[in-house]
Motif scaffolding. Structure first.
Motif, PDB file in Angstrom:
ATOM      1  N   ARG A  19       0.986  -1.111   0.175  1.00 31.16           N
ATOM      2  CA  ARG A  19       0.046  -0.111   0.001  1.00 31.16           C
ATOM      3  C   ARG A  19       1.129   1.226   0.161  1.00 31.16           C
ATOM      4  O   ARG A  19       1.905   1.359   0.906  1.00 31.16           O
ATOM      5  CB  ARG A  19      -1.080   0.235   1.162  1.00 31.16           C
ATOM      6  N   SER A  21       0.961   5.590  -0.197  1.00 30.98           N
ATOM      7  CA  SER A  21       0.059   6.790   0.418  1.00 30.98           C
ATOM      8  C   SER A  21       0.647   8.194  -0.200  1.00 30.98           C
ATOM      9  O   SER A  21       1.815   8.263  -0.745  1.00 30.98           O
ATOM     10  CB  SER A  21       0.162   6.924   1.952  1.00 30.98           C
ATOM     11  N   TYR A  80      -4.833   6.706  -0.603  1.00 28.32           N
ATOM     12  CA  TYR A  80      -4.095   5.301  -0.817  1.00 28.32           C
ATOM     13  C   TYR A  80      -4.325   4.768  -1.959  1.00 28.32           C
ATOM     14  O   TYR A  80      -5.227   4.841  -2.824  1.00 28.32           O
ATOM     15  CB  TYR A  80      -4.519   4.445   0.462  1.00 28.32           C
TER      16      TYR A  80
END
Length: 121
Positions: A19, A21, A80
């Motif tokens: 992930r 950001s 995200y």
């Protein structure tokens, strides 16, 4: 002025998840559509995903549809991108962008410096 700072990029194995950001700071009046683009070595920057200002609508490139998910938390001005089933061809510098309209072309007003995602086979 709006500043965008990406984070979370790193080296992963094929098939793993990651992930990344994008935090927005600076001028905070209203919200912007946000997007992720990527650029692999020797290739042009390409669209990956976009989300509208309220988070209700998203767009994805065919190459990532079903594997990547873009989302946002307007309370903290962060966007995200959850990336699953990563492939070596996903290796690139990933850039965050912000603009008044959600679009798949690169006419966004603000850009971050990028975060490197490397997927090894």
């Amino acid at each position: 002025q709006v500043q965008l700072v990406e984070s979370g990029g790193r080296l992963v194995q094929a098939g793993e998840s990651l992930r990344i950001s994008c935090a927005r700071s600076g001028r905070t009046v209203g919200y912007y559509a946000r997007a992720w683009f990527r650029q692999a070595p020797g290739k042009e920057r390409e669209f990956v995903a976009a989300i509208n200002s309220g988070g209700e609508s998203t767009l994805y490139a065919d190459s990532v549809k079903g594997r990547f998910t873009i989302s946002r938390d307007n309370a903290v001005n962060v966007v995200y991108m959850q990336m699953n089933s990563l492939k070596p061809e996903d290796t690139a510098v990933y850039y965050c962008a912000a603009g008044l309209r959600m679009r798949t072309t690169n006419e966004y007003d603000y850009w971050g410096q990028g975060t490197q995602v490397t997927v090894s086979s």
